[in-house]
Each structure stands twice: as structure tokens, then as C-alpha cells.
Design an enzyme around this catalytic site. Structure first.
Site, PDB file in Angstrom:
ATOM      1  N   ARG A   1      -0.838 -14.523   4.250  1.00  0.00           N
ATOM      2  CA  ARG A   1      -1.549 -13.779   5.129  1.00  0.00           C
ATOM      3  C   ARG A   1      -0.728 -14.026   6.499  1.00  0.00           C
ATOM      4  NH1 ARG A   1      -6.218 -10.483   4.501  1.00  0.00           N
ATOM      5  NH2 ARG A   1      -6.759 -11.106   6.673  1.00  0.00           N
TER       6      ARG A   1
ATOM      7  N   ASN B   1      -1.216  -0.195   7.134  1.00  0.00           N
ATOM      8  CA  ASN B   1      -0.694  -1.388   7.536  1.00  0.00           C
ATOM      9  C   ASN B   1       0.138  -2.073   6.701  1.00  0.00           C
ATOM     10  OD1 ASN B   1      -2.833  -2.354   6.147  1.00  0.00           O
ATOM     11  ND2 ASN B   1      -4.026  -3.158   7.829  1.00  0.00           N
TER      12      ASN B   1
ATOM     13  N   ARG C   1       3.435  -6.719   9.235  1.00  0.00           N
ATOM     14  CA  ARG C   1       2.738  -5.672   9.968  1.00  0.00           C
ATOM     15  C   ARG C   1       3.292  -5.560  11.175  1.00  0.00           C
ATOM     16  NH1 ARG C   1      -3.286  -7.614   7.674  1.00  0.00           N
ATOM     17  NH2 ARG C   1      -3.420  -6.003   6.002  1.00  0.00           N
TER      18      ARG C   1
ATOM     19  N   THR D   1      -4.374  -7.483  11.136  1.00  0.00           N
ATOM     20  CA  THR D   1      -4.503  -6.227  10.571  1.00  0.00           C
ATOM     21  C   THR D   1      -4.003  -5.086  11.305  1.00  0.00           C
ATOM     22  OG1 THR D   1      -7.031  -7.236   9.766  1.00  0.00           O
ATOM     23  CG2 THR D   1      -6.417  -4.840   9.832  1.00  0.00           C
TER      24      THR D   1
ATOM     25  N   LYS E   1       0.756  -1.034  -0.128  1.00  0.00           N
ATOM     26  CA  LYS E   1       0.007  -0.067   0.079  1.00  0.00           C
ATOM     27  C   LYS E   1       0.957   1.136   0.035  1.00  0.00           C
ATOM     28  CE  LYS E   1      -3.554  -2.487   2.757  1.00  0.00           C
ATOM     29  NZ  LYS E   1      -4.401  -2.300   3.833  1.00  0.00           N
TER      30      LYS E   1
ATOM     31  N   GLU F   1      -9.926 -10.273  -7.080  1.00  0.00           N
ATOM     32  CA  GLU F   1      -8.978  -9.343  -6.848  1.00  0.00           C
ATOM     33  C   GLU F   1      -8.040  -9.108  -7.949  1.00  0.00           C
ATOM     34  OE1 GLU F   1      -7.582  -9.633  -2.879  1.00  0.00           O
ATOM     35  OE2 GLU F   1      -9.472  -8.931  -2.102  1.00  0.00           O
TER      36      GLU F   1
ATOM     37  N   TYR G   1     -12.130  -2.625  -2.322  1.00  0.00           N
ATOM     38  CA  TYR G   1     -12.566  -2.581  -0.670  1.00  0.00           C
ATOM     39  C   TYR G   1     -14.065  -2.395  -0.692  1.00  0.00           C
ATOM     40  CZ  TYR G   1      -8.029  -2.266   1.228  1.00  0.00           C
ATOM     41  OH  TYR G   1      -6.809  -2.591   1.786  1.00  0.00           O
TER      42      TYR G   1
ATOM     43  N   PHE H   1     -14.637   3.481   8.623  1.00  0.00           N
ATOM     44  CA  PHE H   1     -13.412   3.776   8.124  1.00  0.00           C
ATOM     45  C   PHE H   1     -13.088   3.849   6.588  1.00  0.00           C
ATOM     46  CE2 PHE H   1     -13.125  -0.746   9.270  1.00  0.00           C
ATOM     47  CZ  PHE H   1     -12.795  -1.350   7.964  1.00  0.00           C
TER      48      PHE H   1
ATOM     49  N   HIS I   1      -1.728  -5.488   1.588  1.00  0.00           N
ATOM     50  CA  HIS I   1      -2.924  -6.097   1.330  1.00  0.00           C
ATOM     51  C   HIS I   1      -2.666  -7.672   0.873  1.00  0.00           C
ATOM     52  CE1 HIS I   1      -7.266  -7.262   0.178  1.00  0.00           C
ATOM     53  NE2 HIS I   1      -6.423  -7.749  -0.955  1.00  0.00           N
TER      54      HIS I   1
HETATM   55  P1  IDP Z   1      -7.022  -7.178   6.226  1.00  0.00           P
HETATM   56  O1  IDP Z   1      -6.425  -6.318   5.511  1.00  0.00           O
HETATM   57  O2  IDP Z   1      -6.080  -7.622   7.494  1.00  0.00           O
HETATM   58  O3  IDP Z   1      -7.716  -8.320   5.538  1.00  0.00           O
HETATM   59  P2  IDP Z   1      -9.791  -5.898   6.641  1.00  0.00           P
HETATM   60  O4  IDP Z   1     -10.521  -6.070   7.887  1.00  0.00           O
HETATM   61  O5  IDP Z   1     -10.251  -6.840   5.430  1.00  0.00           O
HETATM   62  O6  IDP Z   1      -8.167  -6.243   6.966  1.00  0.00           O
HETATM   63  O7  IDP Z   1      -9.648  -4.469   6.508  1.00  0.00           O
HETATM   64  C1  IDP Z   1      -9.105  -3.864   5.092  1.00  0.00           C
HETATM   65  C2  IDP Z   1      -8.076  -2.804   5.363  1.00  0.00           C
HETATM   66  O8  IDP Z   1      -9.077  -1.609   6.041  1.00  0.00           O
HETATM   67  C3  IDP Z   1      -7.013  -3.207   6.579  1.00  0.00           C
HETATM   68  O9  IDP Z   1      -6.108  -3.570   5.961  1.00  0.00           O
HETATM   69  C4  IDP Z   1      -6.836  -1.698   6.925  1.00  0.00           C
HETATM   70  O10 IDP Z   1      -6.030  -0.840   6.112  1.00  0.00           O
HETATM   71  C5  IDP Z   1      -8.139  -0.942   7.054  1.00  0.00           C
HETATM   72  N1  IDP Z   1      -9.011  -1.202   8.278  1.00  0.00           N
HETATM   73  C6  IDP Z   1      -9.506  -2.214   8.971  1.00  0.00           C
HETATM   74  N2  IDP Z   1      -9.937  -2.075   9.992  1.00  0.00           N
HETATM   75  C7  IDP Z   1      -9.812  -0.759  10.126  1.00  0.00           C
HETATM   76  C8  IDP Z   1     -10.047   0.066  11.269  1.00  0.00           C
HETATM   77  O11 IDP Z   1     -10.984  -0.070  12.147  1.00  0.00           O
HETATM   78  N3  IDP Z   1      -9.867   1.627  11.499  1.00  0.00           N
HETATM   79  C9  IDP Z   1      -9.026   2.154  10.171  1.00  0.00           C
HETATM   80  N4  IDP Z   1      -8.851   1.153   9.222  1.00  0.00           N
HETATM   81  C10 IDP Z   1      -9.120  -0.127   9.101  1.00  0.00           C
HETATM   82 MG    MG Z   2      -9.369  -8.139   4.298  1.00  0.00          MG
END
Ligand code: IDP
Ligand code: MG
Length: 148
Positions: free
Chosen positions: A85, A112, A102, A91, A9, A126, A49, A57, A115
């Protein structure tokens, strides 16, 4: 053989962590079959997304993903989706264990660094969003019989 979409990212690019992060996936044994630098459009970010639409968010996440260049990659290998993963970690960078991408490089939830597709089915979708079929290169890696 499973494929997965990995994004480095905009924070990973801005922080000059591209080489470090790609190196971790390479050293694990994953095969690089697609790689490019993309400045994601709002449309691409929304599609990528879509599952998070409506969450608090969501808007901030789209602003982040479209804020600068992203490195998009397709990686291939045995159990590539869960393997990637696991390398990424949780996350939330603050809670992600040391040794994960991360966990080693961030404290933020949103910023973070990476992806990774969360299922082989989503990986196919994707990959279709980020790559044209002709941008992917299939080849036999010379150490394939050793890596698995
Ligand atoms: P992942 O990337 O670990 O699969 P997801 O829950 O799918 O996590 O969320 C997608 C992306 O959205 C995360 O990688 C992160 O960048 C962002 N994100 C997820 N939860 C939050 C939050 O609570 N606050 C701000 N950003 C978030
Ligand atoms: Mg995800």
C-alpha cells in the site's frame, strides 16, 4: 509471512507500465508467488469491489476493471499488505506523492493503475477470488535472509 493481492488494472496494461510497476514491487523485496493475465468478468469484478456497491462510482469502476486485461499477482513478504500500500500511494493519483506508483504515473482517481489488499484478512479473501490454490507457488528466495 503476509500475502497480498496486487492487481495491475487495465490502464497499467494499456499504458505498457506492467514491467515498471512489477519491478517496483520486486525491488522492494516482495516475493512473487502468483502471476497471471486475466480479463475480469463482471461477476469477478462485482465480487472484488463488493464493498463499494451503491457508491456513485461503482458502475464506472466495474466497467473499467472489465474493460481489458488485468495482471493479477500474489506477493509475499514481511508486512506485505502495508508495504505494498505504501508503494502504491494514495487512491487519487493527483494527490499521491512522487515516488509512489500512483503519484508517479497518474492523475486520475479511478484509473489509478494498481489495486492492493487493505488488510491481511481481505488479502486472503481476494486471493481466493483471483487464484486457485494450485496457481500459487511457494519457494524460498535465495536472498531471503538479507531482505527480511
Ligand atoms: P484503494 O484502491 O486506494 O483502496 P478504494 O477507496 O478502495 O481505494 O476504491 C477502490 C477503487 O475505486 C480505487 O482504487 C479507484 O479505482 C476507484 N475509486 C475510488 N474512489 C473513487 C471516486 O471517487 N471516483 C472514481 N473512482 C473511485
Ligand atoms: Mg480499497
Amino acid at each position: 509471512m503476509q500475502q497480498t493481492l496486487i492487481l495491475l488494472k487495465p490502464d497499467a496494461v494499456q499504458r505498457r507500465l506492467v514491467g515498471e510497476v512489477i519491478g517496483r514491487f520486486e525491488k522492494k523485496g516482495l516475493r512473487l508467488v502468483g502471476l497471471k493475465l486475466v480479463k475480469a468478468s463482471r461477476d469477478l469484478a462485482e465480487k472484488h469491489y463488493a464493498v463499494h456497491k451503491g457508491k456513485p462510482f461503482y458502475e464506472s469502476l466495474l466497467t473499467f476493471l472489465t474493460s481489458g486485461p488485468t495482471v493479477a499477482m500474489v506477493l509475499e513478504g514481511r508486512e506485505a499488505v502495508p508495504a505494498c500500500r505504501a508503494l502504491m500511494g494514495l487512491t487519487d493519483g493527483a494527490k499521491s506523492p512522487p515516488g509512489t506508483i500512483r503519484g508517479d504515473f497518474g492523475l486520475s482517481v479511478q484509473n489509478n493503475l494498481v489495486h492492493g489488499s487493505d488488510s491481511p484478512e481481505n488479502a486472503i479473501i481476494e486471493i481466493g477470488l483471483w487464484f486457485k490454490p494450485e496457481e500459487l507457488v511457494s519457494f524460498t528466495q535465495t536472498d531471503a535472509t538479507w531482505v527480511g
